[in-house]
Design an enzyme around this catalytic site. Sequence first.
Site, PDB file in Angstrom:
ATOM      1  N   ARG A  56      -4.105   3.281  15.890  1.00 41.39           N
ATOM      2  CA  ARG A  56      -5.336   2.909  15.197  1.00 41.39           C
ATOM      3  C   ARG A  56      -6.509   2.745  16.172  1.00 41.39           C
ATOM      4  O   ARG A  56      -7.629   3.170  15.887  1.00 41.39           O
ATOM      5  CB  ARG A  56      -5.126   1.606  14.400  1.00 41.39           C
ATOM      6  CG  ARG A  56      -4.037   1.680  13.346  1.00 41.39           C
ATOM      7  CD  ARG A  56      -4.363   2.739  12.285  1.00 41.39           C
ATOM      8  NE  ARG A  56      -3.253   2.883  11.362  1.00 41.39           N
ATOM      9  CZ  ARG A  56      -2.341   3.853  11.427  1.00 41.39           C
ATOM     10  NH1 ARG A  56      -2.408   4.756  12.391  1.00 41.39           N
ATOM     11  NH2 ARG A  56      -1.360   3.912  10.549  1.00 41.39           N
ATOM     12  N   CYS A  93       0.877  -1.175   0.000  1.00 40.38           N
ATOM     13  CA  CYS A  93       0.000   0.000   0.000  1.00 40.38           C
ATOM     14  C   CYS A  93       0.909   1.218   0.000  1.00 40.38           C
ATOM     15  O   CYS A  93       1.750   1.345  -0.886  1.00 40.38           O
ATOM     16  CB  CYS A  93      -0.968  -0.030   1.179  1.00 40.38           C
ATOM     17  SG  CYS A  93      -0.219  -0.339   2.789  1.00 40.38           S
ATOM     18  N   GLY A 112       2.779   0.407   4.037  1.00 38.70           N
ATOM     19  CA  GLY A 112       2.923  -1.047   4.101  1.00 38.70           C
ATOM     20  C   GLY A 112       2.677  -1.638   5.469  1.00 38.70           C
ATOM     21  O   GLY A 112       3.171  -2.726   5.767  1.00 38.70           O
ATOM     22  N   TRP A 113       1.886  -0.946   6.308  1.00 34.79           N
ATOM     23  CA  TRP A 113       1.642  -1.521   7.639  1.00 34.79           C
ATOM     24  C   TRP A 113       0.168  -1.519   8.041  1.00 34.79           C
ATOM     25  O   TRP A 113      -0.159  -1.725   9.203  1.00 34.79           O
ATOM     26  CB  TRP A 113       2.500  -0.831   8.696  1.00 34.79           C
ATOM     27  CG  TRP A 113       2.397   0.660   8.811  1.00 34.79           C
ATOM     28  CD1 TRP A 113       1.325   1.456   8.544  1.00 34.79           C
ATOM     29  CD2 TRP A 113       3.430   1.540   9.248  1.00 34.79           C
ATOM     30  NE1 TRP A 113       1.608   2.761   8.797  1.00 34.79           N
ATOM     31  CE2 TRP A 113       2.901   2.862   9.226  1.00 34.79           C
ATOM     32  CE3 TRP A 113       4.749   1.354   9.672  1.00 34.79           C
ATOM     33  CZ2 TRP A 113       3.651   3.972   9.601  1.00 34.79           C
ATOM     34  CZ3 TRP A 113       5.483   2.472  10.048  1.00 34.79           C
ATOM     35  CH2 TRP A 113       4.948   3.747  10.006  1.00 34.79           C
ATOM     36  N   ASP A 114      -0.752  -1.303   7.106  1.00 29.86           N
ATOM     37  CA  ASP A 114      -2.185  -1.427   7.379  1.00 29.86           C
ATOM     38  C   ASP A 114      -2.845  -2.361   6.371  1.00 29.86           C
ATOM     39  O   ASP A 114      -3.178  -3.501   6.686  1.00 29.86           O
ATOM     40  CB  ASP A 114      -2.865  -0.052   7.362  1.00 29.86           C
ATOM     41  CG  ASP A 114      -2.531   0.786   8.586  1.00 29.86           C
ATOM     42  OD1 ASP A 114      -2.711   0.283   9.704  1.00 29.86           O
ATOM     43  OD2 ASP A 114      -2.088   1.936   8.424  1.00 29.86           O
ATOM     44  N   ARG A 115      -3.050  -1.868   5.167  1.00 26.12           N
ATOM     45  CA  ARG A 115      -3.667  -2.697   4.132  1.00 26.12           C
ATOM     46  C   ARG A 115      -2.773  -3.866   3.723  1.00 26.12           C
ATOM     47  O   ARG A 115      -3.257  -4.974   3.450  1.00 26.12           O
ATOM     48  CB  ARG A 115      -3.984  -1.825   2.911  1.00 26.12           C
ATOM     49  CG  ARG A 115      -5.123  -0.864   3.116  1.00 26.12           C
ATOM     50  CD  ARG A 115      -5.208   0.180   2.025  1.00 26.12           C
ATOM     51  NE  ARG A 115      -4.178   1.211   2.158  1.00 26.12           N
ATOM     52  CZ  ARG A 115      -4.097   2.284   1.377  1.00 26.12           C
ATOM     53  NH1 ARG A 115      -4.977   2.451   0.391  1.00 26.12           N
ATOM     54  NH2 ARG A 115      -3.146   3.181   1.563  1.00 26.12           N
TER      55      ARG A 115
END
Length: 579
Positions: free
Chosen positions: A369, A317, A320-323
Amino acid sequence: MAAARGCPPAGSGDRGLAELLLEFSRAQYRAKDGGGAAAAKVDRIERRCLELFSRDYRYSIIPNAHGEVCAHYPRHIVLLERDAAGSRDPFESTVQVGKLQDLINRSKMARCRGRFVCPVILYKGKHICRSATLAGWGELYGRTGYNYIFSGGSDDAWADAEDISEEDSALRNADSQLFDKVRGHDIKLLRYLSVRYICDLMVENKKVKFGLNVTSSEKVDKAQRYADFTLLSIPYPGCEFFKEYKDRDYTAEGLVFNWKQDYVDAPLSIPASLTQSLNIDWSEYQSWDLVQQTQNYLKLLISIINSDDDSGLLVHCISGWDRTPLFISLLRLSLWADGLIHVSLEPSEILYLTVAYDWFLFGHMLVDRLSKGEEIFFFCFNFLKHITSEEFSAVKSQRRKSLPPGFTLEEICMLKQRDRGSTTSLSSDFSLGMESSPGAAGSFTYEAVELMPAGAQTQAAWRKSCASSPQTVLWSRAQQSEDRLPSTGMVEVKYSSSSSSTHSDNFLRIGSSPLEVPKSRLVSASDRESRLEEVRSTFLASYSRTIGLKAVTPSSSGAIGGLLEQFVRGVGLRGSSTL
């Protein structure tokens, strides 16, 4: 780099998962943060991950003890090399850890936050990788200062002013040379990992912050440096969208992303050759709700890694640490549920591994989050209930590709069950050679690699002979070819003339390369469902004891959110922050 031989178990069982979730929800992991009680907890988590990897794989380690390679990647970055037993999966990575580490050190500046292309799953000898998107001018020239000003701790912010206008043409030329060098190293790393497919989850062509383009991507690289790769633009909502998921009482059905927002400018773009077998109307993607969109993207990724070539896959994404961990985790769990990877792990163990490695140690900002209600992490594991059916199974794809044309799976099963080990010739003058790998009860698996078309007369003769004549089933192994094809079984339909003294055989082979199917513990559709449901229920139970969900509007009884309340009542649990 010495190959790891495994580590003693640490933090196992439900308590270990609860401890992991508590640590995850209280502190942000950074590889460079050393010393103290928090470091000791991280060390236990990492040792547990290494022990779980060692159950099924030989691997090497890329050291990142102080974040010198990447500040928010694991301190022990795992390079999976081959199946530990050697017999379950004949495929082996050709990557050498020393060469890989050199390429990483050269290429890491090419991507946002230094989050380089990193292999995380090994499947049929292919590396499934993750990373951030491409970095740009601002990050390359002023990472620290620009990040301090513009990131604000948010998910997808980083420095890039690639499109800032320069007054000096010489400066523009210098920028171009810099990008040639840095992205050239990134491309060398991708090629060394045999990555061909790049799946970009960004809804933007470039991320914009404060009127500036703050990241780039392969699909809009001006010099088209990535033109030799198969680029897929599969836009997927960022973590901010998952606040709406939480606000709807954790209900994804009917939740549709607003594609008309000003910043959304990346259309869905997938080569037609990759969509033909999926029976999905991709033109309708903007009308899909969150469930259908996630399902269809996962089907696409599974189809890509099941292709007949030896090419790897990169998913990214922006940061590179959620989706990215969402889809990496779903891929790992789906392939595990099919019995294709991590075959020795129990549901609680694969859950621990993917939470710890794919999410925590790769820098997902759960604390941030949760504070914002952007619960993409919870969505991932609750979503498992939507992918339990066989349509999401990689085994289904292998079976479909492996069937001789004109024959059904049930007919092949009949042949296998009736005549295993028989050496009697067919009266219809053909035979099938196939090799079966041990599977769970009720499942049918085999290692089909080359198929010979059977004509209508042959098929009719076989069906007629089912009631009257035994068939020949040849159990044999294919020879390894000169171009280092992995050793696999072979399905062959042979045609011969019973009246001929020479019995010359003719072979018609489909395709230019064999379909490679790992010899693993494949499971039936019902097994897949039960395995994924157990992972989900284990996650919900531990999540309720540690983090818990928050109701949008408290009820008169003070109950928590509807989803978790139903689960808590069903299993007799209560949300608590204590173990």
